[in-house]
Enzyme design. Structure first.
Site: not given
Length: 390
Positions: A167, A248-250, A287, A291, A318-319, A348
């Protein structure tokens, strides 16, 4: 061409895709149900996925989806069993899914091949090297064996081969290598079994621009290049050119969508940067955390002539890794209540959203010609509590 529903899936978007002449690629039973609820012709649906549950395969067969992309030996066996069972019912004249099973064509089967091509993308979204979960490896001989097993199943209709190399890919060099390797397999299939593939699906993965430095290729140029690649590689393998499809998606859902956040707090950290906290975060866009994705953002609710300040746009979860945009410049007069827009979030983001910290997921609104329409409504605490049996 098939729209990859995993990028963003709702009934309206799937209908729009088919109105533009595309089919729909689904990866789970849930996505399949959305497509069916949207009124998509099952013959225009491809059933994908790396671990299709038996119930999902059964539903796909019963509704008459056009294609199934097989991803494991177990899946080939399950699909063969289900289609044989359906054919046996047809011989007995029993109904299936409110239609005679005699009226439902067998799904056309594509074998997903991992070609060993390392796509120029993040490791977690590269899907054609050997050490990963997708498809049948060419180098190990698993792809040849998978084709043999599909051909040996009388109830399965072998249509061709599938390859998806990753991707967010900006050039077609990887597709060239992948197509050559897959078509070499197609030549072996013809030589050993006397069968010529009718279809070649090269997947999707076409990149889009998230930041100014990104330089994706023009989609028409990509389409022409892929056609030329398959034509040349087919000729080199001594094959007629198969029907070429892509997913295709994105590239469809991503570019035209923005996420609007409301600023809640702003913290200046020792003159290093300002942390701008917004009313969303990793629950609606994972994402960046997953990523290391980059995004472009801007103050959207008003104009500002204030000098820029180095900022980190962060969420409310809380991260410490709850980051939306890692490094960006926003006006130094930014204040709570301002709206910040993050670009190219259509793919996504909402589709990978969660309810971490029990934060309801945001709505999705379509805008055109000055008018708006809600596609997915905002979740409420009542929605979350409705699943809690107490």
């Amino acid at each position: 061409m098939f729209y990859a529903a995993k990028a963003f899936c709702c009934r309206a978007v799937l209908r729009w895709a088919t109105e533009e002449g595309l089919g729909v690629d689904v990866c789970t039973g849930g996505e399949l149900e959305v497509a069916l609820a949207a009124g998509i012709d099952p013959a225009r649906i491809t059933m994908h996925g790396s671990n299709k549950l038996p119930a999902e395969l059964e539903r796909a067969v019963a509704t008459g989806v056009g294609h199934v992309v097989v991803d494991s030996f177990e899946e080939i066996a399950r699909l063969a069993y289900l289609t044989e069972e359906r054919d046996a019912l047809a011989d007995g004249g029993q109904p299936a899914e409110h239609r005679s099973v005699k009226e439902i064509s067998p799904p056309r089967v594509l074998v997903r091949v991992t070609t060993g091509v390392e796509a120029h993308t993040h490791e977690f979204v590269a899907t054609a090297h050997d050490d990963q979960k997708f498809g049948f490896s060419l180098s190990s001989g698993a792809a040849d064996e998978a084709v043999l097993r599909v051909l040996a199943a009388p109830s399965l209709d072998f249509a061709g081969l599938h390859s998806h190399i990753g991707s967010q890919i900006y050039d077609t060099a990887g597709f060239d290598v992948a197509a050559r390797r897959v078509l070499e397999l197609a030549a072996r299939i013809r030589a050993e079994h006397g069968v010529t593939i009718e279809e070649l699906n090269l997947g999707g993965g076409f990149g889009i621009a998230y930041v100014p430095e990104d330089d994706p290729a023009d989609i028409e140029a990509v389409a022409q290049s892929l056609h030329e690649i398959v034509r040349a590689q087919s000729a080199a393998a001594g094959l007629d050119m198969p029907r070429l499809t892509v997913e295709p998606g994105r590239a469809i859902a991503g570019p035209g969508t923005v996420t609007l956040y409301e600023v809640g707090t702003i913290k200046d950290v020792d003159g290093l940067r300002s942390y701008v906290s917004v009313d969303g975060g990793m629950s609606d866009n994972i994402r960046t955390a997953l990523y290391g994705a980059d995004y472009t953002c801007a103050l959207a609710s008003r104009e500002s002539a204030a000098p820029p300040m180095l900022s980190r746009l962060v969420g409310r979860h809380c991260e410490s890794g709850d980051i939306v945009v890692r490094d960006t410049y926003l006006p130094s007069d930014l204040a709570p209540g301002d709206l910040v827009a993050v670009a190219a979030t259509g793919a996504y983001c909402r589709s990978m959203a969660s309810n971490y910290n029990h934060v309801p997921r945001p709505p999705v609104v379509a805008v055109r010609g000055g008018a708006s329409r809600v596609l997915l409504r905002r979740e409420t605490p009542g929605d979350l509590l409705s699943l809690d049996e107490g």
